[in-house]
Design a protein around this motif. Structure first.
Motif, PDB file in Angstrom:
ATOM      1  N   PHE A 189       0.800  -1.222   0.000  1.00 47.35           N
ATOM      2  CA  PHE A 189       0.000   0.000   0.000  1.00 47.35           C
ATOM      3  C   PHE A 189       0.835   1.275   0.000  1.00 47.35           C
ATOM      4  N   VAL A 190       2.034   1.210   0.569  1.00 43.27           N
ATOM      5  CA  VAL A 190       2.912   2.381   0.616  1.00 43.27           C
ATOM      6  C   VAL A 190       4.315   1.981   0.161  1.00 43.27           C
ATOM      7  N   ALA A 191       5.032   2.985  -0.314  1.00 40.56           N
ATOM      8  CA  ALA A 191       6.437   2.811  -0.675  1.00 40.56           C
ATOM      9  C   ALA A 191       7.262   3.747   0.189  1.00 40.56           C
ATOM     10  N   LYS A 192       8.392   3.238   0.675  1.00 44.38           N
ATOM     11  CA  LYS A 192       9.312   4.047   1.472  1.00 44.38           C
ATOM     12  C   LYS A 192      10.512   4.412   0.603  1.00 44.38           C
ATOM     13  N   THR A 193      10.920   5.671   0.701  1.00 45.49           N
ATOM     14  CA  THR A 193      12.128   6.121   0.005  1.00 45.49           C
ATOM     15  C   THR A 193      12.929   6.994   0.951  1.00 45.49           C
ATOM     16  N   PRO A 194      14.262   6.942   0.831  1.00 47.82           N
ATOM     17  CA  PRO A 194      15.076   7.810   1.686  1.00 47.82           C
ATOM     18  C   PRO A 194      14.875   9.272   1.293  1.00 47.82           C
ATOM     19  N   ASP A 195      14.936  10.135   2.290  1.00 50.05           N
ATOM     20  CA  ASP A 195      14.823  11.566   2.037  1.00 50.05           C
ATOM     21  C   ASP A 195      16.119  12.060   1.405  1.00 50.05           C
ATOM     22  N   ALA A 196      16.015  12.858   0.360  1.00 46.61           N
ATOM     23  CA  ALA A 196      17.195  13.354  -0.358  1.00 46.61           C
ATOM     24  C   ALA A 196      18.058  14.259   0.513  1.00 46.61           C
ATOM     25  N   GLY A 197      17.451  14.984   1.435  1.00 45.24           N
ATOM     26  CA  GLY A 197      18.191  15.936   2.252  1.00 45.24           C
ATOM     27  C   GLY A 197      18.702  15.382   3.566  1.00 45.24           C
ATOM     28  N   ASP A 198      18.175  14.241   4.006  1.00 47.26           N
ATOM     29  CA  ASP A 198      18.564  13.677   5.299  1.00 47.26           C
ATOM     30  C   ASP A 198      18.501  12.157   5.196  1.00 47.26           C
ATOM     31  N   ALA A 199      19.643  11.524   5.156  1.00 45.88           N
ATOM     32  CA  ALA A 199      19.709  10.073   4.953  1.00 45.88           C
ATOM     33  C   ALA A 199      19.011   9.286   6.064  1.00 45.88           C
ATOM     34  N   ARG A 200      18.831   9.907   7.232  1.00 39.02           N
ATOM     35  CA  ARG A 200      18.158   9.213   8.335  1.00 39.02           C
ATOM     36  C   ARG A 200      16.645   9.240   8.187  1.00 39.02           C
ATOM     37  N   ALA A 201      16.137  10.145   7.388  1.00 39.63           N
ATOM     38  CA  ALA A 201      14.688  10.328   7.255  1.00 39.63           C
ATOM     39  C   ALA A 201      14.139   9.482   6.108  1.00 39.63           C
ATOM     40  N   VAL A 202      12.892   9.082   6.262  1.00 38.46           N
ATOM     41  CA  VAL A 202      12.216   8.254   5.252  1.00 38.46           C
ATOM     42  C   VAL A 202      10.928   8.947   4.836  1.00 38.46           C
ATOM     43  N   ARG A 203      10.669   8.919   3.541  1.00 33.77           N
ATOM     44  CA  ARG A 203       9.438   9.479   2.982  1.00 33.77           C
ATOM     45  C   ARG A 203       8.505   8.354   2.572  1.00 33.77           C
ATOM     46  N   LEU A 204       7.217   8.648   2.630  1.00 29.56           N
ATOM     47  CA  LEU A 204       6.196   7.662   2.282  1.00 29.56           C
ATOM     48  C   LEU A 204       5.328   8.175   1.141  1.00 29.56           C
ATOM     49  N   SER A 205       4.966   7.272   0.268  1.00 37.61           N
ATOM     50  CA  SER A 205       4.019   7.617  -0.785  1.00 37.61           C
ATOM     51  C   SER A 205       3.102   6.424  -1.018  1.00 37.61           C
ATOM     52  N   LEU A 206       1.923   6.727  -1.534  1.00 34.81           N
ATOM     53  CA  LEU A 206       0.959   5.674  -1.843  1.00 34.81           C
ATOM     54  C   LEU A 206       1.353   4.968  -3.128  1.00 34.81           C
ATOM     55  N   THR A 207       1.155   3.669  -3.144  1.00 37.22           N
ATOM     56  CA  THR A 207       1.301   2.890  -4.362  1.00 37.22           C
ATOM     57  C   THR A 207      -0.058   2.884  -5.067  1.00 37.22           C
ATOM     58  N   PRO A 208      -0.141   2.370  -6.291  1.00 46.26           N
ATOM     59  CA  PRO A 208      -1.460   2.242  -6.918  1.00 46.26           C
ATOM     60  C   PRO A 208      -2.436   1.428  -6.053  1.00 46.26           C
ATOM     61  N   ALA A 209      -1.945   0.363  -5.426  1.00 45.11           N
ATOM     62  CA  ALA A 209      -2.821  -0.419  -4.533  1.00 45.11           C
ATOM     63  C   ALA A 209      -3.252   0.419  -3.333  1.00 45.11           C
ATOM     64  N   GLY A 210      -2.361   1.281  -2.851  1.00 43.45           N
ATOM     65  CA  GLY A 210      -2.704   2.168  -1.744  1.00 43.45           C
ATOM     66  C   GLY A 210      -3.786   3.157  -2.126  1.00 43.45           C
ATOM     67  N   ARG A 211      -3.717   3.670  -3.355  1.00 42.32           N
ATOM     68  CA  ARG A 211      -4.755   4.608  -3.816  1.00 42.32           C
ATOM     69  C   ARG A 211      -6.113   3.913  -3.923  1.00 42.32           C
ATOM     70  N   GLU A 212      -6.112   2.662  -4.376  1.00 45.78           N
ATOM     71  CA  GLU A 212      -7.361   1.889  -4.424  1.00 45.78           C
ATOM     72  C   GLU A 212      -7.900   1.664  -3.006  1.00 45.78           C
ATOM     73  N   ALA A 213      -6.990   1.371  -2.071  1.00 47.35           N
ATOM     74  CA  ALA A 213      -7.397   1.141  -0.684  1.00 47.35           C
ATOM     75  C   ALA A 213      -7.991   2.406  -0.078  1.00 47.35           C
TER      76      ALA A 213
END
Length: 143
Positions: free
Chosen positions: A80-104
């Motif tokens: 449902f979600v994808a995690k990606t490292p934050d470009a400005g801070d390697a310790r931080a993680v960003r979240l975004s919805l996947t297509p399945a997450g948008r359906e959910a």
């Protein structure tokens, strides 16, 4: 003890019982998705705040870092979600919805519409406005 004092003494209990009932109602209608009430909160937040930092999601949901971490991991594992490292801070993680997450999110919105109708049945707009104001008051006062 008069009636008003008895009612006031039960507000915390009644509020917590209502919250658990609401979560159980949502969880029972999440089907095989495994999303549940807490997961739906994450998905709803990401639907309007895509690419959000995990910490920002936790803050928006008043969740603890450890609680949000496990929840996000389950949502990621379920696709449902994808995690990606934050470009400005390697310790931080960003979240975004996947297509399945948008359906959910679409399915969860339907469940919430049904829940809102169920919860507001028998109350007029003025009563619902007072309830909403009271809940907002609690949130502000105890935050």
């Amino acid at each position: 003890m008069d009636r008003q004092k008895r009612v006031n003494n039960r507000l915390v209990f009644d509020l917590m019982t209502a919250e658990r009932s609401t979560r159980r109602w949502i969880d029972a209608r999440s089907g095989d998705s495994g999303i549940g009430a807490a997961g739906a909160g994450v998905l709803f937040h990401l639907a309007s705040h895509d690419d959000a930092l995990v910490g920002d999601v936790a803050a928006a949901l008043c969740a603890s870092p450890s609680g949000i971490s496990g929840l996000v991991s389950r949502l990621e594992k379920a696709g449902f979600v994808a995690k990606t490292p934050d470009a400005g801070d390697a310790r931080a993680v960003r979240l975004s919805l996947t297509p399945a997450g948008r359906e959910a999110v679409a399915m969860a919105r339907s469940v919430v519409r049904e829940l809102n109708a169920e919860m507001s049945d028998g109350f007029d707009d003025a009563e619902l406005a007072v309830i909403s104001r009271w809940l907002g008051h609690i949130t502000q006062r105890l935050a």
